[in-house]
Motif scaffolding. Structure first.
Motif, PDB file in Angstrom:
ATOM      1  N   ALA A   1      61.838 -19.955 -54.765  1.00  0.00           N
ATOM      2  CA  ALA A   1      61.728 -19.082 -56.223  1.00  0.00           C
ATOM      3  C   ALA A   1      62.267 -18.787 -57.426  1.00  0.00           C
ATOM      4  CB  ALA A   1      61.282 -18.245 -55.524  1.00  0.00           C
ATOM      5  N   GLY A   2      63.409 -19.435 -57.230  1.00  0.00           N
ATOM      6  CA  GLY A   2      63.789 -20.130 -58.747  1.00  0.00           C
ATOM      7  C   GLY A   2      63.630 -20.465 -59.914  1.00  0.00           C
ATOM      8  N   GLY A   3      62.370 -21.279 -59.650  1.00  0.00           N
ATOM      9  CA  GLY A   3      62.113 -22.340 -60.553  1.00  0.00           C
ATOM     10  C   GLY A   3      62.725 -23.506 -61.468  1.00  0.00           C
ATOM     11  N   LYS A   4      62.434 -24.154 -61.938  1.00  0.00           N
ATOM     12  CA  LYS A   4      63.053 -25.337 -62.041  1.00  0.00           C
ATOM     13  C   LYS A   4      63.563 -25.989 -61.029  1.00  0.00           C
ATOM     14  CE  LYS A   4      65.867 -23.680 -65.801  1.00  0.00           C
ATOM     15  NZ  LYS A   4      66.958 -23.242 -66.466  1.00  0.00           N
ATOM     16  N   ALA A   5      61.448 -26.413 -60.125  1.00  0.00           N
ATOM     17  CA  ALA A   5      62.012 -27.492 -59.015  1.00  0.00           C
ATOM     18  C   ALA A   5      61.161 -28.878 -59.642  1.00  0.00           C
ATOM     19  CB  ALA A   5      61.208 -26.523 -58.541  1.00  0.00           C
ATOM     20  N   ASP A   6      60.387 -29.094 -60.644  1.00  0.00           N
ATOM     21  CA  ASP A   6      59.822 -29.921 -61.002  1.00  0.00           C
ATOM     22  C   ASP A   6      60.229 -31.540 -61.197  1.00  0.00           C
ATOM     23  OD1 ASP A   6      57.677 -28.333 -61.394  1.00  0.00           O
ATOM     24  OD2 ASP A   6      57.586 -28.228 -63.683  1.00  0.00           O
TER      25      ASP A   6
ATOM     26  N   GLY B   1      56.422 -32.908 -28.397  1.00  0.00           N
ATOM     27  CA  GLY B   1      56.268 -31.033 -29.274  1.00  0.00           C
ATOM     28  C   GLY B   1      55.246 -30.524 -29.325  1.00  0.00           C
ATOM     29  N   GLU B   2      55.091 -29.658 -29.864  1.00  0.00           N
ATOM     30  CA  GLU B   2      53.333 -29.326 -30.383  1.00  0.00           C
ATOM     31  C   GLU B   2      53.002 -29.928 -31.280  1.00  0.00           C
ATOM     32  OE1 GLU B   2      50.499 -27.481 -29.436  1.00  0.00           O
ATOM     33  OE2 GLU B   2      51.776 -27.062 -27.874  1.00  0.00           O
ATOM     34  N   SER B   3      51.058 -29.861 -31.995  1.00  0.00           N
ATOM     35  CA  SER B   3      50.654 -29.786 -32.936  1.00  0.00           C
ATOM     36  C   SER B   3      49.584 -29.065 -33.122  1.00  0.00           C
ATOM     37  CB  SER B   3      49.981 -31.511 -32.430  1.00  0.00           C
ATOM     38  OG  SER B   3      48.832 -31.242 -31.635  1.00  0.00           O
ATOM     39  N   ASP B   4      49.631 -28.152 -31.800  1.00  0.00           N
ATOM     40  CA  ASP B   4      48.048 -27.025 -31.970  1.00  0.00           C
ATOM     41  C   ASP B   4      48.980 -25.765 -33.068  1.00  0.00           C
ATOM     42  OD1 ASP B   4      46.204 -24.801 -32.108  1.00  0.00           O
ATOM     43  OD2 ASP B   4      46.379 -24.896 -29.768  1.00  0.00           O
ATOM     44  N   LEU B   5      48.495 -25.404 -33.929  1.00  0.00           N
ATOM     45  CA  LEU B   5      48.535 -24.881 -35.355  1.00  0.00           C
ATOM     46  C   LEU B   5      49.216 -23.025 -34.789  1.00  0.00           C
ATOM     47  CD1 LEU B   5      47.360 -25.167 -38.274  1.00  0.00           C
ATOM     48  CD2 LEU B   5      50.047 -25.312 -38.157  1.00  0.00           C
ATOM     49  N   SER B   6      47.691 -22.593 -33.395  1.00  0.00           N
ATOM     50  CA  SER B   6      47.968 -21.815 -32.465  1.00  0.00           C
ATOM     51  C   SER B   6      49.134 -20.997 -31.701  1.00  0.00           C
ATOM     52  CB  SER B   6      47.088 -21.735 -32.504  1.00  0.00           C
ATOM     53  OG  SER B   6      46.910 -21.982 -31.508  1.00  0.00           O
ATOM     54  N   LYS B   7      49.940 -22.416 -31.579  1.00  0.00           N
ATOM     55  CA  LYS B   7      51.198 -22.959 -30.386  1.00  0.00           C
ATOM     56  C   LYS B   7      52.443 -22.659 -31.448  1.00  0.00           C
ATOM     57  CE  LYS B   7      48.774 -23.559 -26.628  1.00  0.00           C
ATOM     58  NZ  LYS B   7      48.233 -25.303 -25.996  1.00  0.00           N
ATOM     59  N   ILE B   8      52.600 -22.006 -32.524  1.00  0.00           N
ATOM     60  CA  ILE B   8      53.620 -22.616 -33.585  1.00  0.00           C
ATOM     61  C   ILE B   8      53.572 -21.693 -34.562  1.00  0.00           C
ATOM     62  CG2 ILE B   8      54.168 -23.790 -35.964  1.00  0.00           C
ATOM     63  CD1 ILE B   8      52.914 -26.063 -34.685  1.00  0.00           C
ATOM     64  N   GLU B   9      55.118 -21.561 -34.470  1.00  0.00           N
ATOM     65  CA  GLU B   9      55.404 -19.600 -34.929  1.00  0.00           C
ATOM     66  C   GLU B   9      55.981 -20.392 -36.540  1.00  0.00           C
ATOM     67  OE1 GLU B   9      58.754 -18.157 -33.099  1.00  0.00           O
ATOM     68  OE2 GLU B   9      59.511 -16.782 -34.803  1.00  0.00           O
ATOM     69  N   LEU B  10      55.235 -19.949 -37.393  1.00  0.00           N
ATOM     70  CA  LEU B  10      55.461 -20.339 -38.715  1.00  0.00           C
ATOM     71  C   LEU B  10      55.875 -19.090 -39.461  1.00  0.00           C
ATOM     72  CD1 LEU B  10      56.088 -22.761 -40.880  1.00  0.00           C
ATOM     73  CD2 LEU B  10      52.913 -21.747 -41.951  1.00  0.00           C
ATOM     74  N   LYS B  11      57.528 -19.969 -39.786  1.00  0.00           N
ATOM     75  CA  LYS B  11      58.263 -18.522 -40.683  1.00  0.00           C
ATOM     76  C   LYS B  11      58.046 -18.866 -42.122  1.00  0.00           C
ATOM     77  CE  LYS B  11      61.022 -14.482 -40.787  1.00  0.00           C
ATOM     78  NZ  LYS B  11      60.327 -13.493 -41.100  1.00  0.00           N
ATOM     79  N   VAL B  12      56.984 -18.690 -43.172  1.00  0.00           N
ATOM     80  CA  VAL B  12      58.005 -18.757 -44.772  1.00  0.00           C
ATOM     81  C   VAL B  12      58.822 -18.068 -45.323  1.00  0.00           C
ATOM     82  CG1 VAL B  12      56.490 -19.528 -46.951  1.00  0.00           C
ATOM     83  CG2 VAL B  12      55.182 -19.597 -44.409  1.00  0.00           C
ATOM     84  N   LEU B  13      59.700 -18.236 -45.753  1.00  0.00           N
ATOM     85  CA  LEU B  13      60.865 -17.804 -46.402  1.00  0.00           C
ATOM     86  C   LEU B  13      60.659 -18.434 -48.553  1.00  0.00           C
ATOM     87  CD1 LEU B  13      63.551 -18.034 -44.274  1.00  0.00           C
ATOM     88  CD2 LEU B  13      61.903 -15.956 -44.796  1.00  0.00           C
ATOM     89  N   SER B  14      60.822 -17.573 -49.494  1.00  0.00           N
ATOM     90  CA  SER B  14      61.418 -17.413 -50.775  1.00  0.00           C
ATOM     91  C   SER B  14      63.131 -17.207 -50.783  1.00  0.00           C
ATOM     92  CB  SER B  14      60.081 -16.972 -51.230  1.00  0.00           C
ATOM     93  OG  SER B  14      60.746 -17.156 -52.745  1.00  0.00           O
ATOM     94  N   ALA B  15      63.512 -17.824 -51.226  1.00  0.00           N
ATOM     95  CA  ALA B  15      64.976 -18.354 -51.478  1.00  0.00           C
ATOM     96  C   ALA B  15      64.383 -18.450 -53.852  1.00  0.00           C
ATOM     97  CB  ALA B  15      65.562 -19.396 -50.775  1.00  0.00           C
ATOM     98  N   ASP B  16      66.116 -17.643 -53.968  1.00  0.00           N
ATOM     99  CA  ASP B  16      66.432 -17.961 -55.038  1.00  0.00           C
ATOM    100  C   ASP B  16      67.752 -17.378 -55.465  1.00  0.00           C
ATOM    101  OD1 ASP B  16      67.587 -15.259 -54.918  1.00  0.00           O
ATOM    102  OD2 ASP B  16      65.741 -14.603 -56.031  1.00  0.00           O
ATOM    103  N   GLN B  17      68.267 -18.228 -56.620  1.00  0.00           N
ATOM    104  CA  GLN B  17      69.402 -18.413 -57.354  1.00  0.00           C
ATOM    105  C   GLN B  17      70.770 -17.274 -57.204  1.00  0.00           C
ATOM    106  OE1 GLN B  17      66.759 -18.130 -59.191  1.00  0.00           O
ATOM    107  NE2 GLN B  17      67.247 -18.440 -61.262  1.00  0.00           N
ATOM    108  N   THR B  18      70.201 -16.370 -56.674  1.00  0.00           N
ATOM    109  CA  THR B  18      70.854 -15.020 -56.401  1.00  0.00           C
ATOM    110  C   THR B  18      70.890 -14.611 -54.609  1.00  0.00           C
ATOM    111  OG1 THR B  18      68.760 -13.024 -56.089  1.00  0.00           O
ATOM    112  CG2 THR B  18      69.472 -13.822 -58.042  1.00  0.00           C
TER     113      THR B  18
END
Lengths: 378, 306
Positions: free
Chosen positions: B10-15, B280-297
């Motif tokens: 989330a810190g930008g400048k990733a282009d 492994g597992e290809s069924d999305l309903s059986k996948i525990e998905l965690k999305v995080l956002s990180a920044d420079q702080t």
């Protein structure tokens, strides 16, 4: 000395070695000892023939019936043709990985200049993946996984001229995948009275073959089975295009011989031998030589035993009974079916033991005993 | 339940890509979330108890869209800071040329972090074939002999034949005959390549780089189809990681008005056979998905997948 200069030196050394009758090792390098080549310099960048660009990107290879769709930076099934910016390149032009001077009988070609030799060469790659391949170390790898000799067409022709080798054989792997290299060499060879023979699985498109045939003097086709399922399961290819090409070669007038590798339990029934013989007789003629070759466990078929001698004998007998005139057994040293017999008087015309000819009773193309014309180039 | 962690910057400048420090922050957050502990020492110790660690890159497209050197550097730094001997880290791919052209510094010596291609003199491929399904291949000896653990470090991108190139497709670079296995949208070959004994048994984690995602026209680089996603996708489950990657790829294609991969004639078929092989597992309903956002702080918060 830069790499190109170095490779030129190696090429010269190869030429000298060949000219001094010192056979170069057939496998000049192994993938176990793959070297860290400068890839871009090591592989060739000659534009391939018979491809077309697809709308929306990518190219479609037209050299063999696979018609690989190849996008940027990818290669075709053969592993030696690469798309770079939607221009399709052959990576093995002028790069031989195997070079040897063999008796022509080793190809095997029994009705083509017997007692002569052929400068036999190959590059990496193949457009099928036969589970019994005896040369898989070169045919089933990418060119950068081998040590290659830089030998452009001119160098191959020069070796032949210096050594009085009358023929160049494109063999060991599958020459269809180094088509451009083969074509240019064969064309140049004819200008210097050097003949060319292609040892192939025959899995090639009609047009490239039609264009190539005028520059060839003989073709040996490995007809791996007479059943489509075998081609699917064991070869990873198709039967029908091969049958079509066999007819095409025969009709062109270029000398043709056929090899059928008899693999225990996979293509060795009486019905298959009979079907094969009938197809050959009907479509190619009874005078087309057929070689039944003995299988030895190799590559991905190490679980099978060598072909029993009586199976080969059976194939031989069935084909003779069906009316084929020249039926041979190969990889069976000392067997009488290594030799050529006159279909009319049954006398031995060319006595062979392995690659050695111990008797020769032909007068030009004629049987010395009864005058029957024997097809081939003698 | 397979766990997949997506960390987005989330810190930008990733282009134009991210630097090593940024990747380091994202990787640490991902590893903590993946193993559900703040103690990175134990994470590394548990995952890589002893022996060399191979980091398989994807360097097909030179510096244009290959595994970023900064990502490999960031990962290597995390490992070495937790006691892994630098020389026991082996960054690798199939050829030295491709590694060099992607910006990696080759080093096959006994000091420092190693970086080498399978074509390095004395390395090569296994002397025996490994088999799974219709796949029969020699496997890079870097994987069979040099390393004990494998981290897959691919790049998420569109693929003209497989539909998507992510973690499992990247392992084509570990075998000697990848050109034989591109038929039928690379399926089930892609699954079987990942099922080859050395690949399956040594796989510990996939870290799928999705900072700059090529959502069409791959695997060759096409600048007009690059979208900045600024994320990495991390999982111990190679299929689940690819499955989440596919969601992101399809979302981008939709956003730009492109047909789904299936409608484009390039369905990603290999995930299901891979599941059937128990990879492994290809069924999305059986996948525990965690999305995080990180920044420079250094702060890490919940984030959003799209």
């Amino acid at each position: 000395m830069d790499r190109r200069a170095f490779m030129r030196c190696v090429g010269c050394t190869a030429a000298v070695a060949a000219s001094q009758n010192t056979f170069l090792p057939r496998f000049l390098g192994g993938i176990q000892n793959a070297m860290a080549f400068d890839y871009a310099d090591q592989l060739s960048s000659v534009e391939a023939r018979y491809y077309k660009k697809r709308e929306g990107g990518g190219v479609e290879c037209g050299i063999c019936p696979r018609h690989c769709y190849v996008t940027d930076l990818e290669r075709g099934y053969c592993g030696v043709r690469e798309n770079r910016g939607d221009i399709y390149y052959t990576l093995v032009y002028g790069l031989a990985c195997s070079l040897n001077v063999d008796p022509i009988e080793k190809k095997p070609l029994y009705h083509f200049l017997p007692r002569t030799t052929a400068l036999s060469m190959a590059t990496a790659g193949c457009n099928v993946n036969c589970k019994f391949c005896q040369n898989w170390e070169i045919s089933q790898v990418r060119p950068e996984q081998l040590n290659n000799l830089e030998l452009p067409p001119r160098a191959l022709v020069d070796i032949c001229r210096q050594r009085n080798v009358p023929t160049i054989a494109y063999t060991y792997s599958e020459p269809v995948i180094f088509y451009e290299y083969m074509y240019d060499t064969a064309e140049l060879g004819h200008k210097h009275d050097i003949r060319s023979v292609m040892i192939t699985g025959g899995y090639i498109e009609e047009k490239p073959l039609a264009d190539l045939l005028p520059h060839l003097d003989a073709v040996k086709v490995d007809l791996k089975a007479i059943r489509e399922q075998y081609y699917k399961d064991v070869v990873d290819g198709e039967l029908q295009p091969v049958l079509d090409r066999l007819v095409q070669i025969k009709e062109s007038g270029v000398w043709l011989e056929i090899v059928y590798l008899v693999v225990p339990t996979l293509n060795d029934t009486d019905a298959e031998f009979r079907e094969l013989a009938q197809w050959i007789k009907t479509n190619l003629g009874a005078d087309t030589p057929v070689h039944f070759s003995r299988f030895f466990p190799q590559y991905l078929l190490k679980n099978l035993p060598p072909t029993p001698e009586n199976t080969l004998q059976n194939a031989h007998d069935i084909c003779q009974a069906e009316g084929l005139e020249f039926v041979y057994l190969g990889n069976l040293r000392g067997h009488q079916a290594e030799s050529t017999y006159c279909p009319k008087c049954s006398k031995m015309l060319i006595g062979r033991r392995g690659y050695t000819i111990f008797e020769y009773n032909l007068d030009g193309n004629l049987c010395k005993f009864c005058g029957r014309e024997i097809p081939g180039l003698f | 339940m397979s766990r997949v962690i997506v960390v987005r910057w989330a810190g930008g400048k990733a282009d134009f890509g991210l630097d090593k420090a940024t990747y380091g922050i994202m990787l640490e957050a991902a590893l903590r979330a993946l193993r559900q502990t703040a103690d990175l020492d134990s994470v590394i110790g548990d995952m890589f108890p002893r022996g060399a660690i191979g980091i398989k890159t994807n360097c097909l497209t030179r510096k244009l869209n290959s595994t970023p050197v900064a990502l490999a550097d960031g990962l290597a730094e995390i490992l070495t800071e937790r006691g892994v001997d630098e020389n026991n880290i082996v960054v690798w791919d199939r050829s030295n040329r491709e590694l060099s052209e992607a910006g990696f510094l080759l080093n096959a010596s006994f000091t420092g972090r190693r970086c080498l291609g399978t074509d390095t003199s004395g390395v090569g491929y296994s002397s025996r074939f490994f088999e799974s399904g219709g796949v029969n291949s020699l496997v890079s000896e870097i994987l069979t002999r040099t390393v004990e653990h494998s981290i897959n470090l691919p790049v998420l991108k569109d693929h003209s034949l497989a539909g998507m190139s992510a973690g499992m497709k990247n392992m084509y670079g570990a075998i000697h005959n990848p050109n034989k296995y591109h038929g039928n949208n690379c399926s089930p070959y892609c699954a079987h390549v990942s099922n080859l004994a050395p690949i399956r048994s040594k796989h510990r984690m996939t870290i799928l780089d999705a900072v700059r995602v090529q959502f069409n026209g791959g695997p060759g680089y096409m600048a007009q189809y690059i979208e900045t996603y600024a994320g990495i996708i991390v999982s111990a489950d190679p299929i689940a990681c690819d499955r989440v990657g596919l969601e992101i790829l399809e979302h981008m294609r939709k956003k730009y008005g492109l047909p789904t991969l299936e409608n484009d004639g390039r369905p990603v078929k290999y995930l299901q056979p891979a599941t059937e092989l128990g990879l492994g597992e290809s069924d999305l309903s059986k996948i525990e998905l965690k999305v995080l956002s990180a920044d420079q702080t250094g702060s890490v918060r919940d984030g959003e997948l799209y």
